[in-house]
Scaffold this motif. Structure first.
Motif, mmCIF file in Angstrom:
data_model
loop_
_atom_site.group_PDB
_atom_site.id
_atom_site.type_symbol
_atom_site.label_atom_id
_atom_site.label_comp_id
_atom_site.label_asym_id
_atom_site.label_seq_id
_atom_site.Cartn_x
_atom_site.Cartn_y
_atom_site.Cartn_z
ATOM 1 N N ARG A 1 -11.854 89.069 80.538
ATOM 2 C CA ARG A 1 -13.013 89.968 80.465
ATOM 3 C C ARG A 1 -14.306 89.313 80.943
ATOM 4 O O ARG A 1 -15.188 89.990 81.481
ATOM 5 N N ASP A 2 -14.438 88.000 80.772
ATOM 6 C CA ASP A 2 -15.661 87.316 81.190
ATOM 7 C C ASP A 2 -15.475 86.565 82.508
ATOM 8 O O ASP A 2 -16.301 85.729 82.873
ATOM 9 N N ASN A 3 -14.401 86.893 83.225
ATOM 10 C CA ASN A 3 -14.138 86.260 84.527
ATOM 11 C C ASN A 3 -13.389 87.241 85.420
ATOM 12 O O ASN A 3 -12.386 86.906 86.040
ATOM 13 N N LEU A 4 -13.880 88.474 85.476
ATOM 14 C CA LEU A 4 -13.150 89.540 86.162
ATOM 15 C C LEU A 4 -12.996 89.295 87.658
ATOM 16 O O LEU A 4 -12.033 89.763 88.274
ATOM 17 N N THR A 5 -13.927 88.613 88.266
ATOM 18 C CA THR A 5 -13.811 88.348 89.706
ATOM 19 C C THR A 5 -12.908 87.158 89.995
ATOM 20 O O THR A 5 -12.554 86.918 91.149
ATOM 21 N N GLY A 6 -12.539 86.401 88.958
ATOM 22 C CA GLY A 6 -11.681 85.239 89.163
ATOM 23 C C GLY A 6 -12.379 84.070 89.800
ATOM 24 O O GLY A 6 -11.731 83.197 90.391
ATOM 25 N N ALA A 7 -13.707 84.004 89.677
ATOM 26 C CA ALA A 7 -14.451 82.894 90.275
ATOM 27 C C ALA A 7 -14.047 81.558 89.656
ATOM 28 O O ALA A 7 -14.039 80.528 90.333
ATOM 29 N N GLU A 8 -13.699 81.578 88.365
ATOM 30 C CA GLU A 8 -13.185 80.375 87.713
ATOM 31 C C GLU A 8 -11.673 80.373 87.889
ATOM 32 O O GLU A 8 -10.978 81.273 87.404
ATOM 33 N N THR A 9 -11.175 79.365 88.584
ATOM 34 C CA THR A 9 -9.771 79.374 89.010
ATOM 35 C C THR A 9 -8.922 78.271 88.398
ATOM 36 O O THR A 9 -7.709 78.276 88.587
ATOM 37 N N ALA A 10 -9.557 77.329 87.709
ATOM 38 C CA ALA A 10 -8.848 76.147 87.192
ATOM 39 C C ALA A 10 -8.269 75.308 88.323
ATOM 40 O O ALA A 10 -7.361 74.502 88.104
ATOM 41 N N THR A 11 -8.766 75.501 89.532
ATOM 42 C CA THR A 11 -8.301 74.732 90.682
ATOM 43 C C THR A 11 -9.145 73.470 90.813
ATOM 44 O O THR A 11 -10.366 73.533 90.854
ATOM 45 N N GLY A 12 -8.502 72.346 90.880
ATOM 46 C CA GLY A 12 -9.233 71.088 91.010
ATOM 47 C C GLY A 12 -8.318 69.974 91.443
ATOM 48 O O GLY A 12 -7.144 70.195 91.781
ATOM 49 N N ARG B 1 -9.939 81.840 94.812
ATOM 50 C CA ARG B 1 -10.948 82.802 94.362
ATOM 51 C C ARG B 1 -10.746 84.163 95.029
ATOM 52 O O ARG B 1 -10.866 85.211 94.385
ATOM 53 N N TRP B 2 -10.457 84.141 96.310
ATOM 54 C CA TRP B 2 -10.245 85.391 97.049
ATOM 55 C C TRP B 2 -9.012 86.118 96.510
ATOM 56 O O TRP B 2 -9.036 87.336 96.314
ATOM 57 N N ALA B 3 -7.941 85.380 96.243
ATOM 58 C CA ALA B 3 -6.725 85.991 95.714
ATOM 59 C C ALA B 3 -6.959 86.563 94.316
ATOM 60 O O ALA B 3 -6.506 87.671 93.998
ATOM 61 N N ASN B 4 -7.670 85.830 93.470
ATOM 62 C CA ASN B 4 -7.947 86.309 92.109
ATOM 63 C C ASN B 4 -8.679 87.641 92.110
ATOM 64 O O ASN B 4 -8.463 88.486 91.235
ATOM 65 N N LEU B 5 -9.525 87.833 93.086
ATOM 66 C CA LEU B 5 -10.358 89.037 93.142
ATOM 67 C C LEU B 5 -9.514 90.306 93.201
ATOM 68 O O LEU B 5 -9.958 91.376 92.749
ATOM 69 N N PHE B 6 -8.283 90.211 93.707
ATOM 70 C CA PHE B 6 -7.456 91.402 93.911
ATOM 71 C C PHE B 6 -6.464 91.649 92.774
ATOM 72 O O PHE B 6 -5.807 92.684 92.761
ATOM 73 N N VAL B 7 -6.364 90.717 91.835
ATOM 74 C CA VAL B 7 -5.483 90.948 90.685
ATOM 75 C C VAL B 7 -5.963 92.133 89.852
ATOM 76 O O VAL B 7 -5.156 93.006 89.488
ATOM 77 N N PRO B 8 -7.270 92.244 89.520
ATOM 78 C CA PRO B 8 -7.710 93.442 88.785
ATOM 79 C C PRO B 8 -7.473 94.741 89.553
ATOM 80 O O PRO B 8 -7.243 95.796 88.935
ATOM 81 N N VAL B 9 -7.506 94.696 90.880
ATOM 82 C CA VAL B 9 -7.216 95.898 91.678
ATOM 83 C C VAL B 9 -5.762 96.326 91.457
ATOM 84 O O VAL B 9 -5.460 97.505 91.261
ATOM 85 N N ALA B 10 -4.857 95.341 91.476
ATOM 86 C CA ALA B 10 -3.447 95.646 91.233
ATOM 87 C C ALA B 10 -3.246 96.219 89.832
ATOM 88 O O ALA B 10 -2.449 97.154 89.636
ATOM 89 N N LEU B 11 -3.963 95.690 88.855
ATOM 90 C CA LEU B 11 -3.851 96.197 87.494
ATOM 91 C C LEU B 11 -4.425 97.610 87.383
ATOM 92 O O LEU B 11 -3.915 98.433 86.603
ATOM 93 N N ALA B 12 -5.462 97.904 88.163
ATOM 94 C CA ALA B 12 -5.999 99.270 88.172
ATOM 95 C C ALA B 12 -4.976 100.246 88.741
ATOM 96 O O ALA B 12 -4.807 101.368 88.230
ATOM 97 N N TYR B 13 -4.276 99.852 89.790
ATOM 98 C CA TYR B 13 -3.193 100.687 90.321
ATOM 99 C C TYR B 13 -2.121 100.911 89.262
ATOM 100 O O TYR B 13 -1.543 102.005 89.168
ATOM 101 N N LEU B 14 -1.833 99.887 88.470
ATOM 102 C CA LEU B 14 -0.833 100.040 87.410
ATOM 103 C C LEU B 14 -1.275 101.099 86.408
ATOM 104 O O LEU B 14 -0.460 101.921 85.966
ATOM 105 N N ALA B 15 -2.550 101.083 86.053
ATOM 106 C CA ALA B 15 -3.057 102.080 85.105
ATOM 107 C C ALA B 15 -2.930 103.489 85.677
ATOM 108 O O ALA B 15 -2.470 104.419 84.997
#
Length: 402
Positions: free
Chosen positions: A124-135, A146-160
């Motif tokens: 909920r506090d990282n909806l765009t996926g800017a924080e990736t735990a990548t290091g 970061r770019w890939a994370n941005l589309f996970v909520p889109v896929a979840l919206a399609y699921l809804a």
């Protein structure tokens, strides 16, 4: 509830998915209606594997821990039972009341609500996926992550939306557009499952193969894969916008396939699972090519069947099989008949069987189609055997004895 417990539930989701995969092929060979196959193949196999791995992967990819750890334990019985009810109702068995379909859709929707609530609250506090735990050694992957994370909520919206559409097919709720069932299938298969494969795949597969995909392809594939399913679902099967949607979906799946071939050629590693994803990419290319053909040349029943089988059993199915073998390596098994050879045989049988099946559908030769479906069944049985045997040997046998 620990991460180990979440992993245990993920295995149960995958196990149910593997059994659904087998049941789907049996239903196909038996000539049951396509909607039975959609229930068992898409809702049962594809989505249950996706659910199980999403509980493990999505929180970590968003640098979070699952906020509702008991969600998988509540979720699985609901969607598993809902799937079986939907399959039974779609089979139009005499004496089975329509209430079974309504109950199945309701149970499915309740399980999906648990899933969406758990993941939504987690990120909920990282909806765009800017924080990736990548290091560390993967620092160079952060822009793609970061770019890939941005589309996970889109896929979840399609699921809804697709889940609402499923409810509307079986209850008095207002339908999506005109209540045409393939619209809902496209929202779920292309909008959720395929987009999740694209988004999570661009994070997962480069790490498996220790290579990097071309960034221009990643930048192109994900937006195309996010927009196309909505256009396809709204315009199926007619008009210029349907052509636009088909072209965008072709760009998404075709671009992903090219990116994976790039990774496959460049890697120094050799794992049996890589060949499953490669076979899935090839099936996806043929499947979307048929979709583009529908948009520009018209549809026919045999080609629709081929398109559906190539995309669900081929692109999604073989990709899942390949990735499963990465998470659960067959080579570590000590049970007789479990190993890389069996895993490779499962991939080969599914891929070759789909090729025969599609050839038989296109050429209108039922014997070839049936032979292909039989080969797919053999491959799926081998896949289920390997995965379930690994689970039994490494995770379940001790708990049963105790």
């Amino acid at each position: 509830m620990s991460a180990a417990t979440t992993s245990r539930w993920a295995r149960l989701f995958v196990a149910f998915g593997a059994l659904s995969f087998v049941t789907w092929q049996l239903a196909t060979l038996a000539g049951l209606p396509r909607r039975v196959g959609v229930a068992l193949g898409l809702y049962g196999f594809v989505f249950h594997v996706l659910f199980g791995k999403a509980y493990s992967l999505v929180p970590s990819y968003f640098d979070r821990q699952l906020a509702i750890p008991r969600a998988p334990a509540v979720h699985l019985p609901l969607t598993a039972t809902g799937t079986l009810c939907l399959a039974l109702a779609a089979a139009t068995v005499p004496g089975v009341p329509s209430l079974v379909g309504s109950a199945g859709a309701t149970l499915w929707a309740m399980g999906v609500a648990v899933f969406l609530a758990a993941l939504g609250w987690t990120v909920r506090d990282n909806l765009t996926g800017a924080e990736t735990a990548t290091g560390g050694a993967n620092e160079h992957r952060r822009p793609v992550d970061r770019w890939a994370n941005l589309f996970v909520p889109v896929a979840l919206a399609y699921l809804a939306v697709g889940t609402y559409g499923t409810l509307a097919l079986w209850t008095p709720l207002p339908p999506i557009v005109d209540g045409f069932a393939p619209r809902v299938t496209h929202l779920l298969a292309a909008g959720t499952a395929t987009l999740m494969v694209l988004a999570v795949g661009f994070r997962l597969l480069p790490r498996f193969l220790v290579a990097s995909p071309p960034r221009p392809l990643v930048a192109l594939v994900l937006p195309a894969g996010a927009v196309a399913p909505a256009i396809l679902a709204a315009t199926l099967y007619d008009g210029i916008w349907f052509q636009v949607g088909a072209a965008l979906q072709g760009i998404a799946v075709g671009g992903f396939a090219l990116a994976y071939v790039w990774l496959f050629v460049r890697t120094d590693r050799d794992r049996v699972g890589f060949y499953g994803v490669l076979a899935g990419a090839v099936a996806g290319l043929v499947g979307v090519a048929l979709g583009v053909m529908f948009a520009f040349s018209g549809v026919s029943a045999p080609l629709i069947e081929a398109h559906y089988r190539l995309n669900v059993a081929g692109f999604l199915g073989l990709t899942i099989v390949g990735v499963s073998y990465q998470f659960y390596p067959p080579a570590v098994g000590s049970i007789r008949g479990v190993g890389d050879r069996t895993a490779f045989a499962s991939i080969g049988a599914i891929a070759a069987g789909l090729g025969l099946e599609v050839a038989g559908l296109v050429a209108a030769v039922p014997l070839v189609t049936t032979a292909g479906r039989g080969a797919v069944l053999v491959g799926v049985l081998l896949y289920a055997w390997v995965v379930l045997a690994l689970f039994w040997e490494r995770h379940w046998r001790g708990s049963v004895r105790s």
